[in-house]
Design a protein around this motif. Structure first.
Motif, PDB file in Angstrom:
ATOM      1  N   TRP A   1      -3.869   3.924   1.037  1.00 27.39           N
ATOM      2  CA  TRP A   1      -4.371   4.519   2.314  1.00 27.39           C
ATOM      3  C   TRP A   1      -4.274   3.177   3.348  1.00 27.39           C
ATOM      4  O   TRP A   1      -4.735   2.080   3.107  1.00 27.39           O
ATOM      5  N   LEU A   2      -3.980   3.603   4.570  1.00 24.84           N
ATOM      6  CA  LEU A   2      -3.932   2.808   5.756  1.00 24.84           C
ATOM      7  C   LEU A   2      -4.721   3.572   6.988  1.00 24.84           C
ATOM      8  O   LEU A   2      -4.327   4.758   6.879  1.00 24.84           O
ATOM      9  N   PRO A   3      -5.605   3.025   7.740  1.00 23.70           N
ATOM     10  CA  PRO A   3      -6.196   3.539   8.755  1.00 23.70           C
ATOM     11  C   PRO A   3      -5.299   4.115   9.763  1.00 23.70           C
ATOM     12  O   PRO A   3      -4.219   3.609  10.187  1.00 23.70           O
ATOM     13  N   GLU A   4      -5.765   5.145  10.274  1.00 27.29           N
ATOM     14  CA  GLU A   4      -4.909   6.093  11.223  1.00 27.29           C
ATOM     15  C   GLU A   4      -4.577   4.949  12.397  1.00 27.29           C
ATOM     16  O   GLU A   4      -3.722   4.996  12.952  1.00 27.29           O
ATOM     17  N   GLU A   5      -5.424   4.237  12.839  1.00 32.83           N
ATOM     18  CA  GLU A   5      -5.348   3.402  13.953  1.00 32.83           C
ATOM     19  C   GLU A   5      -4.372   2.185  13.665  1.00 32.83           C
ATOM     20  O   GLU A   5      -3.799   1.944  14.655  1.00 32.83           O
ATOM     21  N   TRP A   6      -4.412   1.860  12.355  1.00 37.21           N
ATOM     22  CA  TRP A   6      -3.008   0.680  11.972  1.00 37.21           C
ATOM     23  C   TRP A   6      -2.021   1.411  12.240  1.00 37.21           C
ATOM     24  O   TRP A   6      -1.158   0.845  12.791  1.00 37.21           O
ATOM     25  N   ARG A   7      -1.701   2.491  11.615  1.00 38.73           N
ATOM     26  CA  ARG A   7      -0.288   2.978  11.739  1.00 38.73           C
ATOM     27  C   ARG A   7       0.102   3.439  13.128  1.00 38.73           C
ATOM     28  O   ARG A   7       1.230   3.132  13.466  1.00 38.73           O
TER      29      ARG A   7
ATOM     30  N   ILE B   1       0.901  -1.208   0.037  1.00 43.48           N
ATOM     31  CA  ILE B   1      -0.049  -0.048  -0.048  1.00 43.48           C
ATOM     32  C   ILE B   1       0.962   1.287   0.037  1.00 43.48           C
ATOM     33  O   ILE B   1       0.471   2.122  -0.644  1.00 43.48           O
ATOM     34  N   ASP B   2       1.941   1.226   0.887  1.00 46.17           N
ATOM     35  CA  ASP B   2       2.656   2.571   0.870  1.00 46.17           C
ATOM     36  C   ASP B   2       3.322   2.541  -0.435  1.00 46.17           C
ATOM     37  O   ASP B   2       3.892   3.826  -1.029  1.00 46.17           O
TER      38      ASP B   2
ATOM     39  N   ARG C   1     -12.795  -0.242   3.503  1.00 41.27           N
ATOM     40  CA  ARG C   1     -12.140   0.602   2.877  1.00 41.27           C
ATOM     41  C   ARG C   1     -10.793   0.192   2.617  1.00 41.27           C
ATOM     42  O   ARG C   1     -10.201   0.367   1.320  1.00 41.27           O
ATOM     43  N   LEU C   2     -10.059  -0.349   3.520  1.00 34.36           N
ATOM     44  CA  LEU C   2      -8.742  -0.872   3.513  1.00 34.36           C
ATOM     45  C   LEU C   2      -8.555  -1.999   2.050  1.00 34.36           C
ATOM     46  O   LEU C   2      -7.448  -1.739   1.390  1.00 34.36           O
ATOM     47  N   VAL C   3      -9.489  -2.767   1.711  1.00 33.29           N
ATOM     48  CA  VAL C   3      -9.112  -3.408   0.641  1.00 33.29           C
ATOM     49  C   VAL C   3     -10.105  -2.975  -0.522  1.00 33.29           C
ATOM     50  O   VAL C   3     -10.167  -3.570  -1.711  1.00 33.29           O
ATOM     51  N   THR C   4     -10.914  -2.069  -0.443  1.00 32.43           N
ATOM     52  CA  THR C   4     -11.986  -1.700  -1.595  1.00 32.43           C
ATOM     53  C   THR C   4     -11.480  -0.241  -2.104  1.00 32.43           C
ATOM     54  O   THR C   4     -12.060   0.293  -3.141  1.00 32.43           O
ATOM     55  N   ASP C   5     -10.692   0.634  -1.210  1.00 31.46           N
ATOM     56  CA  ASP C   5     -10.016   2.038  -1.865  1.00 31.46           C
ATOM     57  C   ASP C   5      -9.305   1.739  -3.143  1.00 31.46           C
ATOM     58  O   ASP C   5      -8.722   0.651  -3.097  1.00 31.46           O
ATOM     59  N   ALA C   6      -9.634   2.573  -4.049  1.00 33.78           N
ATOM     60  CA  ALA C   6      -9.232   2.477  -5.410  1.00 33.78           C
ATOM     61  C   ALA C   6      -7.769   2.165  -5.398  1.00 33.78           C
ATOM     62  O   ALA C   6      -7.075   1.209  -6.348  1.00 33.78           O
ATOM     63  N   ALA C   7      -6.853   2.934  -4.771  1.00 30.61           N
ATOM     64  CA  ALA C   7      -5.571   2.917  -4.848  1.00 30.61           C
ATOM     65  C   ALA C   7      -5.043   1.655  -4.130  1.00 30.61           C
ATOM     66  O   ALA C   7      -4.134   0.884  -4.560  1.00 30.61           O
ATOM     67  N   ASN C   8      -5.679   1.153  -3.114  1.00 32.96           N
ATOM     68  CA  ASN C   8      -5.315   0.086  -2.315  1.00 32.96           C
ATOM     69  C   ASN C   8      -5.655  -1.195  -3.194  1.00 32.96           C
ATOM     70  O   ASN C   8      -5.197  -2.424  -3.167  1.00 32.96           O
ATOM     71  N   ARG C   9      -6.721  -1.340  -4.061  1.00 28.64           N
ATOM     72  CA  ARG C   9      -7.063  -2.259  -4.890  1.00 28.64           C
ATOM     73  C   ARG C   9      -5.954  -2.552  -5.882  1.00 28.64           C
ATOM     74  O   ARG C   9      -5.706  -3.727  -6.039  1.00 28.64           O
TER      75      ARG C   9
END
Length: 299
Positions: A150-156, A143-144, A190-198
């Motif tokens: 995008w990664l959730p704030e909580e994850w980071r 993802i990076d 969102r983590l797996v369906t966000d366009a950039a993440n896809r």
């Protein structure tokens, strides 16, 4: 508290998620899971899609008291991310609930400490144990490296926190703080369906084993991130477990004495499948007949 199950039929129909020795064993497991819970919960809700409703409600006649076909929205999603069905089911709950996996059988009522918990889960899964196969760095690196990833704030935050890392086993998942659960679930979706993440995750090998990241690891990250955070609407939300010791949850004999059986890795075991079939045939013969008749429903 109501019991909830979810069934996104597309991963089964596509052949990307078949783990029982024979298709009928999967339907027999559904029958046992719902029938056992029917003795304990007045309200039993199924979140599925049109094909799932035709099978579980119309053909198998399982005793749900409520039905949603909200998972029709997933028709265009990657079936490798099978946990999306569960996350959508979590996100649409607006009253206290417990989501029960279709390979989990409750023998006793949930104790009061779980029925009143802000968030409840089956058990913690420490990442340093090495037994559970979590690889959060695999997601991060892809993802990076993707523009706009995008990664959730909580994850980071959780990854940088220095805290012992864990995930939450979601064989059972629910609670009274449905607002928090919906927040976490939407982040996982969102983590797996966000366009950039896809684009970033499209070529990730063996997606099956990475579902636990956006369902179970992210939940722990959200709990810890918000627990003591000033200004967070979820401050003070904690989690309680059916088993504080994860080894108990995966020992079928000990877990059964304490109130439930979660099949997990036993699904592929023909001996277990045979025991399951004999149990349903003995206790629920009409269900058994319908499950056998529907054995090849999605083949």
């Amino acid at each position: 508290m109501r019991a909830v199950w979810s069934f996104w039929s597309k991963p089964i129909r596509s052949g990307s998620r078949r783990v029982w020795p024979q298709p009928r064993h999967g339907w027999l497991s559904w029958a046992l899971s719902v029938r056992r819970a029917a003795r304990l919960f007045e309200h039993r809700h199924l979140v599925t899609d049109d094909a799932g409703a035709r099978l579980l409600v119309d053909r198998l006649r399982l005793p749900f008291t409520g039905l949603s076909t909200a998972l029709n929205v997933l028709d265009g999603e990657d079936t490798g991310w099978w946990a999306l069905g569960k996350l959508h089911a979590y996100a649409c709950q607006t009253e206290p609930f417990v989501h029960i996996d279709d390979d989990l059988y409750l023998w006793e009522p949930l104790p009061e400490r779980l029925r009143t918990a802000a968030v409840l889960a089956q058990s913690p899964e420490p990442l340093d144990d090495g037994a559970f196969g979590y690889e959060p760095e695999a997601f991060e690196q892809r993802i990076d490296a993707s523009p706009g990833g995008w990664l959730p704030e909580e994850w980071r935050w959780y990854r940088r926190s220095g805290m012992p890392q864990r995930a939450e086993c979601c064989g059972l998942l629910g609670g009274t703080r449905t607002d928090f659960i919906a927040h976490y679930a939407r982040a996982g979706i969102r983590l797996v369906t966000d366009a950039a993440n896809r684009r970033a995750l499209d070529g990730l090998p063996d997606k099956e084993r990475h579902n636990i990241l956006f369902e179970q690891y992210l939940l722990a990250a959200c709990v810890e991130h918000h627990r003591d955070r000033p200004g967070s609407p979820y401050r003070g939300v904690g989690i309680r477990y059916g088993f504080d010791d994860p080894s108990l949850a995966f020992d079928a004999e000990r877990a059964g004495r304490l109130g439930f059986t979660h099949v997990m890795g036993e699904k592929a075991n023909p001996a277990f499948a045979d025991r399951l079939e004999r149990r349903v045939l003995r206790d629920h013969p009409d269900d058994h007949a319908r499950c056998v008749a529907a054995a090849d429903a999605f083949l």
